[in-house]
Design a protein around this motif. Structure first.
Motif, PDB file in Angstrom:
ATOM      1  N   ALA A 274      12.998 -26.539 -41.039  1.00 20.48           N
ATOM      2  CA  ALA A 274      12.482 -27.572 -41.442  1.00 20.48           C
ATOM      3  C   ALA A 274      13.403 -28.985 -41.558  1.00 20.48           C
ATOM      4  N   ILE A 279      10.616 -32.020 -38.374  1.00 20.78           N
ATOM      5  CA  ILE A 279       9.342 -32.527 -39.184  1.00 20.78           C
ATOM      6  C   ILE A 279       9.286 -33.937 -38.350  1.00 20.78           C
ATOM      7  N   VAL A 283       5.211 -34.413 -36.779  1.00 17.32           N
ATOM      8  CA  VAL A 283       4.398 -35.740 -36.909  1.00 17.32           C
ATOM      9  C   VAL A 283       3.948 -36.153 -35.843  1.00 17.32           C
ATOM     10  N   TYR A 292       9.717 -23.324 -43.022  1.00 16.86           N
ATOM     11  CA  TYR A 292      10.342 -23.931 -44.290  1.00 16.86           C
ATOM     12  C   TYR A 292      11.023 -22.779 -45.092  1.00 16.86           C
ATOM     13  N   VAL A 343       5.215 -24.737 -41.755  1.00 13.70           N
ATOM     14  CA  VAL A 343       4.819 -26.208 -41.796  1.00 13.70           C
ATOM     15  C   VAL A 343       4.423 -26.699 -40.637  1.00 13.70           C
ATOM     16  N   THR A 344       3.199 -27.346 -40.664  1.00 14.75           N
ATOM     17  CA  THR A 344       2.646 -28.147 -39.509  1.00 14.75           C
ATOM     18  C   THR A 344       2.331 -29.435 -40.084  1.00 14.75           C
ATOM     19  N   ARG A 345       1.470 -30.201 -39.128  1.00 15.91           N
ATOM     20  CA  ARG A 345       1.286 -31.526 -39.334  1.00 15.91           C
ATOM     21  C   ARG A 345       0.284 -31.662 -40.904  1.00 15.91           C
ATOM     22  N   ILE A 348       2.906 -31.137 -44.398  1.00 12.03           N
ATOM     23  CA  ILE A 348       4.086 -31.826 -44.658  1.00 12.03           C
ATOM     24  C   ILE A 348       4.309 -32.350 -46.249  1.00 12.03           C
ATOM     25  N   ASP A 349       3.395 -33.042 -46.354  1.00  9.02           N
ATOM     26  CA  ASP A 349       3.254 -33.585 -47.839  1.00  9.02           C
ATOM     27  C   ASP A 349       3.151 -32.621 -48.886  1.00  9.02           C
ATOM     28  N   THR A 351       4.686 -29.548 -48.741  1.00  9.85           N
ATOM     29  CA  THR A 351       5.771 -28.795 -48.963  1.00  9.85           C
ATOM     30  C   THR A 351       7.063 -29.517 -49.006  1.00  9.85           C
ATOM     31  N   ILE A 363      10.965 -39.593 -43.322  1.00  6.96           N
ATOM     32  CA  ILE A 363      10.282 -39.117 -42.242  1.00  6.96           C
ATOM     33  C   ILE A 363       9.438 -40.355 -41.320  1.00  6.96           C
ATOM     34  N   CYS A 372       2.426 -40.952 -38.693  1.00  6.61           N
ATOM     35  CA  CYS A 372       2.401 -40.554 -40.086  1.00  6.61           C
ATOM     36  C   CYS A 372       1.061 -41.275 -40.620  1.00  6.61           C
TER      37      CYS A 372
END
Length: 378
Positions: A274, A279, A283, A292, A343-345, A348-349, A351, A363, A372
């Motif tokens: 991560a 990251i 995105v 992660y 962690v994927t798209r 993200i928020d 994790t 980010i 984003c």
């Protein structure tokens, strides 16, 4: 409280997702909170708060070590010892010889305990033996070291490979069986590499067409990029359906090689650690996922085990070390194997942002602002 989990990989992996909760519950059941004896007459420390922890980390190329692991361990040691304990820190900058000299200095300085993430797990063995002979316990951190280590703190590394591979298979969907996949493994000298590989290959074999596999000395992105170019030359840039990369540094190198070769669209690429740039690649849709491994949980667990070991808090130590692992030189090493997250798209928020690893502003720099916004981040 002192019973150990049988050495059965499948059973051990099944338990790791609950390690943090189980450890907390075990501490509470024993009347121990943050290593402090409870009202039920549980243990008193053999040593006071004047604890010196030697911390040896392997490289500066992996962003998490300087940014997270060192400061988190330092903070937790201070918290556990009411500000009286200290951490003596050194980074080997990927040099086995330098780490050996650093290790010897800690022994000469008579630190109370050594936490070491070995550059080379086999080469560090004699240093671990010298520490043992000097009466200094050694806890292997993140990477299992050879020699008479007293404990091991890491994540379930076979599970890491499984999570990476499973994500690829799911992403490829109905086309998985005919998809040509290139595998970029880590450094053969790193025992974690074998565990990542075992978990990944177990998941991928029979579900995809593995066309090329490479080991990568010292996890070098440059070496990974060279290997990716070899794979492209052999398979064709548009014939590669996915890339299994064991970590983020190699993932970035593989993606660069694919783009430079004129890939119409970058295929799904895995990663681990991560890193911030990973990251951001996720995105942007260039890297599919990363693993992660919650840094704070690993670092604080290691700090607690180190302090508890020195202070003789056996109950608190055992509550954390509820797993066992084997190294080539020792069996049944007490271990804390912690959970991991893909962690994927999509998350993200939930994790790395939620856990305070990165802020949205870090980010979503101007370069990534539109990406984003497209996934609702920011």
């Amino acid at each position: 409280m002192n019973a150990r989990t049988p050495h059965h990989p499948a059973l051990r992996r099944a338990r790791t997702a609950a390690v943090a909760t189980a450890a907390a519950l075990s501490l509470a059941a024993c009347g121990v909170v943050d290593g402090i004896a409870g009202a039920d007459g549980s243990e008193e420390p053999d040593k006071g708060d004047d604890v010196t922890v030697g911390l040896l980390l392997p490289d500066t190329a992996t962003a998490r070590f300087e940014r997270f692991d060192h400061p988190l361990i330092k903070k937790e040691v201070a918290s556990l010892t009411h500000g009286k304990g200290k951490v003596v820190y050194a980074n080997a900058a990927s040099s086995t010889e330098k780490q050996s000299r650093q290790f010897q200095r800690l022994i000469e300085d008579r630190v109370d305990v050594i936490l070491v993430d070995a550059v080379d797990s086999k080469a560090i063995g004699p240093d671990v033996r010298r520490a043992k002979d000097a009466g200094i316990p050694v806890i292997a951190y993140d990477r299992l070291a050879e020699g008479p280590v007293d404990a091991y703190v890491s994540h379930d590394n076979e599970l890491v490979g499984e999570v990476q591979a499973r994500s690829l298979v799911q992403r490829l969907g109905s086309k998985a069986l005919t998809s040509k996949v290139v595998m970029m493994h880590g450094d053969p000298a790193d025992p974690n590499t074998a565990r990542f590989k075992r978990g990944a290959v177990t998941e991928l074999r029979g579900d995809v067409n593995i066309v090329k596999e490479y080991d990568t000395r010292k996890w070098s992105p440059e070496a990974a990029k060279a290997n990716m170019r070899k794979a492209i030359a052999a398979v064709g840039v548009n014939g590669i359906a996915a890339v299994y990369s064991a970590n983020d540094g190699m993932a970035g190198a593989a993606i660069d090689a694919l783009k430079e070769a004129g890939a119409r669209q970058v295929p799904p690429v895995t990663g681990q650690d991560a890193n911030l740039d990973a990251i951001q690649r996720i995105v942007a849709g260039e890297q599919y996922m990363t693993v992660y491994k919650p840094f704070e949980l690993e670092a604080t667990t290691a700090a607690r085990m180190a302090v508890y070991k020195v202070q003789g808090r056996g109950v608190a130590f055992d509550a954390l070390a509820q797993d066992v692992v084997d190294s080539p030189t020792r069996e049944d090493i007490p271990a804390a194997l912690l959970t991991v997250v893909a962690v994927t798209r999509k998350n993200i928020d939930d994790t790395v942002v939620r856990d305070g690893v990165y802020t949205v502003d870090q980010i979503c720099t101007p370069r990534y602002a539109a990406d984003c916004a497209a996934i609702g981040l920011g």
